[in-house]
Design a protein around this motif. Structure first.
Motif, PDB file in Angstrom:
ATOM      1  N   GLU A   1       0.816  -1.213   0.000  1.00 40.87           N
ATOM      2  CA  GLU A   1       0.000   0.000   0.000  1.00 40.87           C
ATOM      3  C   GLU A   1       0.854   1.270   0.000  1.00 40.87           C
ATOM      4  O   GLU A   1       0.340   2.368  -0.250  1.00 40.87           O
ATOM      5  CB  GLU A   1      -0.935   0.001   1.209  1.00 40.87           C
ATOM      6  CG  GLU A   1      -0.258   0.168   2.554  1.00 40.87           C
ATOM      7  CD  GLU A   1       0.340  -1.121   3.120  1.00 40.87           C
ATOM      8  OE1 GLU A   1       0.847  -1.095   4.250  1.00 40.87           O
ATOM      9  OE2 GLU A   1       0.273  -2.152   2.412  1.00 40.87           O
ATOM     10  N   ILE A   2       2.137   1.145   0.268  1.00 47.28           N
ATOM     11  CA  ILE A   2       3.023   2.314   0.337  1.00 47.28           C
ATOM     12  C   ILE A   2       3.717   2.481  -1.010  1.00 47.28           C
ATOM     13  O   ILE A   2       4.576   1.684  -1.389  1.00 47.28           O
ATOM     14  CB  ILE A   2       4.058   2.156   1.465  1.00 47.28           C
ATOM     15  CG1 ILE A   2       3.338   1.992   2.810  1.00 47.28           C
ATOM     16  CG2 ILE A   2       5.013   3.348   1.499  1.00 47.28           C
ATOM     17  CD1 ILE A   2       4.267   1.772   3.977  1.00 47.28           C
ATOM     18  N   LYS A   3       3.344   3.520  -1.734  1.00 51.98           N
ATOM     19  CA  LYS A   3       3.829   3.727  -3.098  1.00 51.98           C
ATOM     20  C   LYS A   3       4.811   4.883  -3.235  1.00 51.98           C
ATOM     21  O   LYS A   3       5.495   4.991  -4.247  1.00 51.98           O
ATOM     22  CB  LYS A   3       2.646   3.970  -4.039  1.00 51.98           C
ATOM     23  CG  LYS A   3       1.621   2.840  -4.082  1.00 51.98           C
ATOM     24  CD  LYS A   3       2.218   1.563  -4.629  1.00 51.98           C
ATOM     25  CE  LYS A   3       1.149   0.480  -4.785  1.00 51.98           C
ATOM     26  NZ  LYS A   3       1.710  -0.794  -5.288  1.00 51.98           N
TER      27      LYS A   3
ATOM     28  N   ASP B   1       3.949   8.466   1.467  1.00 54.04           N
ATOM     29  CA  ASP B   1       3.151   7.391   2.078  1.00 54.04           C
ATOM     30  C   ASP B   1       3.918   6.756   3.235  1.00 54.04           C
ATOM     31  O   ASP B   1       3.340   6.450   4.291  1.00 54.04           O
ATOM     32  CB  ASP B   1       2.821   6.311   1.042  1.00 54.04           C
ATOM     33  CG  ASP B   1       1.846   6.784  -0.023  1.00 54.04           C
ATOM     34  OD1 ASP B   1       1.165   7.798   0.213  1.00 54.04           O
ATOM     35  OD2 ASP B   1       1.786   6.134  -1.084  1.00 54.04           O
ATOM     36  N   TYR B   2       5.211   6.553   3.029  1.00 49.86           N
ATOM     37  CA  TYR B   2       6.017   5.893   4.062  1.00 49.86           C
ATOM     38  C   TYR B   2       6.118   6.769   5.307  1.00 49.86           C
ATOM     39  O   TYR B   2       6.060   6.265   6.437  1.00 49.86           O
ATOM     40  CB  TYR B   2       7.407   5.580   3.529  1.00 49.86           C
ATOM     41  CG  TYR B   2       8.261   4.816   4.520  1.00 49.86           C
ATOM     42  CD1 TYR B   2       7.955   3.505   4.872  1.00 49.86           C
ATOM     43  CD2 TYR B   2       9.364   5.415   5.121  1.00 49.86           C
ATOM     44  CE1 TYR B   2       8.722   2.806   5.786  1.00 49.86           C
ATOM     45  CE2 TYR B   2      10.150   4.726   6.040  1.00 49.86           C
ATOM     46  CZ  TYR B   2       9.818   3.416   6.371  1.00 49.86           C
ATOM     47  OH  TYR B   2      10.587   2.727   7.286  1.00 49.86           O
TER      48      TYR B   2
ATOM     49  N   HIS C   1       3.004   6.402   7.187  1.00 47.57           N
ATOM     50  CA  HIS C   1       2.949   5.047   7.753  1.00 47.57           C
ATOM     51  C   HIS C   1       3.778   4.966   9.028  1.00 47.57           C
ATOM     52  O   HIS C   1       3.318   4.421  10.049  1.00 47.57           O
ATOM     53  CB  HIS C   1       3.463   4.038   6.719  1.00 47.57           C
ATOM     54  CG  HIS C   1       3.767   2.682   7.292  1.00 47.57           C
ATOM     55  ND1 HIS C   1       2.779   1.763   7.582  1.00 47.57           N
ATOM     56  CD2 HIS C   1       4.951   2.098   7.637  1.00 47.57           C
ATOM     57  CE1 HIS C   1       3.335   0.668   8.075  1.00 47.57           C
ATOM     58  NE2 HIS C   1       4.652   0.840   8.121  1.00 47.57           N
TER      59      HIS C   1
ATOM     60  N   GLY D   1       9.915  11.354   4.332  1.00 46.72           N
ATOM     61  CA  GLY D   1       9.818   9.936   4.012  1.00 46.72           C
ATOM     62  C   GLY D   1      11.141   9.372   3.494  1.00 46.72           C
ATOM     63  O   GLY D   1      11.549   8.265   3.869  1.00 46.72           O
TER      64      GLY D   1
ATOM     65  N   LEU E   1      12.106   1.420  -1.557  1.00 42.73           N
ATOM     66  CA  LEU E   1      10.848   1.622  -2.267  1.00 42.73           C
ATOM     67  C   LEU E   1      10.959   0.988  -3.639  1.00 42.73           C
ATOM     68  O   LEU E   1      11.851   1.312  -4.419  1.00 42.73           O
ATOM     69  CB  LEU E   1      10.545   3.111  -2.394  1.00 42.73           C
ATOM     70  CG  LEU E   1       9.240   3.471  -3.120  1.00 42.73           C
ATOM     71  CD1 LEU E   1       8.034   2.903  -2.391  1.00 42.73           C
ATOM     72  CD2 LEU E   1       9.113   4.984  -3.276  1.00 42.73           C
TER      73      LEU E   1
ATOM     74  N   GLY F   1       5.927  -1.621  -3.852  1.00 41.10           N
ATOM     75  CA  GLY F   1       5.711  -1.031  -2.545  1.00 41.10           C
ATOM     76  C   GLY F   1       7.003  -1.032  -1.744  1.00 41.10           C
ATOM     77  O   GLY F   1       8.083  -1.331  -2.267  1.00 41.10           O
TER      78      GLY F   1
END
Length: 538
Positions: free
Chosen positions: A307-309, A313-314, A317, A342, A353, A357
């Protein structure tokens, strides 16, 4: 090897066929084969000699026509590529299924992965002893000789039918058998339906062709090479496809087909496991397939967060998962560059990355690629064509020669044409955005064509920026990618771009089909006392 003796029904004439391979040219054999193909008479197998137990008792008595002759040829090749366990499985399958035709036998040989061999079970007694031990039942020595072990086994055999062989017990694994062969189009003898990678081999300078699937046993590879008449894969042209989308692009496949076979052994029908494997390969960026065993043995240490693109996002998270260590209040969040945060967190936590993901490893940090870029330059000849104008101002159809010295005078015009040929979508990375191999794509940041004069001659140059040094295999893969761009990709489009000059129009090609075309690193080229030919083109 499969040796069969066949007999014509009209005159009792016998012929021996040694399969696979060319038939002998005796009058009896040629006459019998002609009769089979013309279907004038009935021909039957009267005896068979093969390395597969029980097959020599099934084949005699079967009538054959031309298609069944092809089936026998297939069986001989298929049997030749079976490993020891597969031979035992086929022996048991023949006893279990009792095939009635060559077509049935062909299909059995393509379903051997649906049979399992339990070594050590040579009879009901050994099976019964094992079953009691497996159930935790201890039999005292005082009554051991009085236990009816065969009856214990018979209870198990009622629900698990199988066959005892000298090597163990052969039984079905519960999967339904598939009809791979319909009686018309024979499958490839060295391929399996559940193969992960399909390899098509064509020996250099020979018409033979063979297809096999990986993972493949040593026996199957040896049989395929023997049929091709070569000693190794290096003597063949090869093209590969995979049943797992994207797999080949996530392997350092420049190390050779043997390493692809090694990779295929770790993969299968588990799609989640396959995705994790490819994500880990993209994260670790192994420079060689020989790093594969260490990575795959530790695959359970990796976690994929699909789910982390993005780095942003990271960052969110990590803030949500580890709020005690990282905390950003609502007011401050409006002023935070979460993309930069991130990236910093990814570096600190040793994660990578990927296109699948975020990948992280529990027992150690994932190796990080250097942020500093290393420059590599590849040189190759240029091939100019000049179309001059006649006295009426029209372009001539036939190109004229231009010397290397003359071409140097138009270096600025060539550079300008290269700049016009760039696409906005390529950005600073240039042709690197088109790299097929995802691992190489992570390591190579930029690939930008240019030209440069050296030793009185203009050269085509590919300027490459990499994150760290490339391995020998990676450099070879990169060179092949650039060669493909020169011939069919970027270079094909550039050579059609006319460059206006005083004499008319100049077309410059970065590639030529002749043997003088070569791509080499700058240091290698400039260490040579003499230049290679190929700087002038009609």
């Amino acid at each position: 090897m499969l040796n069969i003796t066949i007999m014509r029904g009209d005159n009792g004439q016998e012929a021996v066929l040694k399969l696979p391979g060319p038939y002998d040219e005796s009058e009896e054999t040629l006459s019998t084969l002609e009769a089979i193909r013309s279907r004038d008479v009935t021909t039957a197998i009267i005896s068979a000699d093969t390395s597969i137990e029980r097959l020599d008792g099934i084949l005699p008595g079967m009538e054959i026509d031309e298609q069944e002759l092809n089936e026998l040829e297939f069986l001989a090749r298929r049997i030749g590529g079976l490993c020891g366990g597969e031979r035992v499985a086929l022996t048991g399958a023949l006893e279990l299924e009792k095939p009635q035709s060559l077509r049935d036998i062909v299909n059995l040989t393509c379903n051997l992965h649906k049979y399992k061999l339990t070594p050590g079970f040579k009879d009901e007694e050994t099976m019964g002893r094992h079953l009691l031990k497996e159930r935790g039942i201890h039999v005292p020595d005082s009554i051991a000789d009085c236990v009816a072990y065969d009856q214990v086994a018979n209870g198990y055999l009622a629900d698990h039918p199988g066959v005892f062989t000298d090597s163990g017990f052969v039984s079905r694994n519960g999967e339904r058998l598939e009809m791979v062969y319909d009686g018309k189009n024979l499958p490839e003898p060295y391929c399996d339906p559940d193969g992960v990678i399909t390899v098509r081999l064509n020996p250099k300078g020979k018409p033979n062709r063979v297809t096999l699937t990986f993972p493949a046993s040593c026996e199957r590879i040896d049989a395929a090479l023997e049929e091709l008449g070569v000693e190794s894969f290096d003597e063949c042209y090869a093209s590969c496809t995979s049943s797992i989308p994207g797999l080949l692009e996530h392997l350092p496949n420049y190390d050779g087909l043997e390493c692809l076979n090694l990779a295929a052994a770790y993969l299968g029908a588990d799609e989640e496991q396959n995705r994790l494997f490819m994500a880990v390969m993209e994260a670790e960026v192994p420079g060689s397939m020989f790093e594969l065993p260490e990575i795959t043995d530790a695959l359970c240490q990796y976690r994929l967060l699909p789910e982390i693109k993005t780095p942003e996002d990271y960052a969110h998270h990590v803030l949500a998962e580890d709020g005690d260590r990282y905390y950003v209040d609502g007011f401050t969040a409006d002023f935070v560059d979460f993309d930069a945060l991130g990236k910093a967190m990814m570096k600190e936590n040793g994660v990578a990355l990927t296109s699948f993901g975020i990948v992280e490893r529990y027992d150690r940090y994932i190796r990080q690629l250097p942020e500093e870029l290393t420059t590599l330059r590849l040189f190759s000849p240029l091939y100019p064509q000049v179309f001059t104008r006649d006295e009426y101002g029209d372009l001539n159809w036939e190109p004229e020669e231009m010397s290397a010295h003359e071409l140097c005078d138009y270096q600025d015009e060539i550079l300008e044409a290269i700049e016009k040929n760039r696409l906005d979508t390529e950005g600073d990375r240039g042709l690197a955005v088109y790299l097929r191999n995802a691992l190489l794509g992570r390591k190579v940041y930029g690939m930008n064509p240019t030209v440069e004069e050296w030793d009185g001659r203009p050269w085509g140059v590919l300027e490459v920026q990499t994150r760290g040094e490339l391995s020998e295999g990676e450099l070879r893969e990169l060179t092949e990618e650039w060669s493909g761009q020169c011939s069919d990709g970027w270079g094909e489009g550039f050579e059609q771009r006319e460059i206006k000059i005083d004499q008319g129009e100049l077309n410059v090609s970065f590639w030529h089909s002749g043997g003088d075309f070569v791509i080499q690193p700058e240091a290698e080229l400039k260490s040579q006392p003499e230049q290679r030919p190929g700087m002038t083109m009609q």
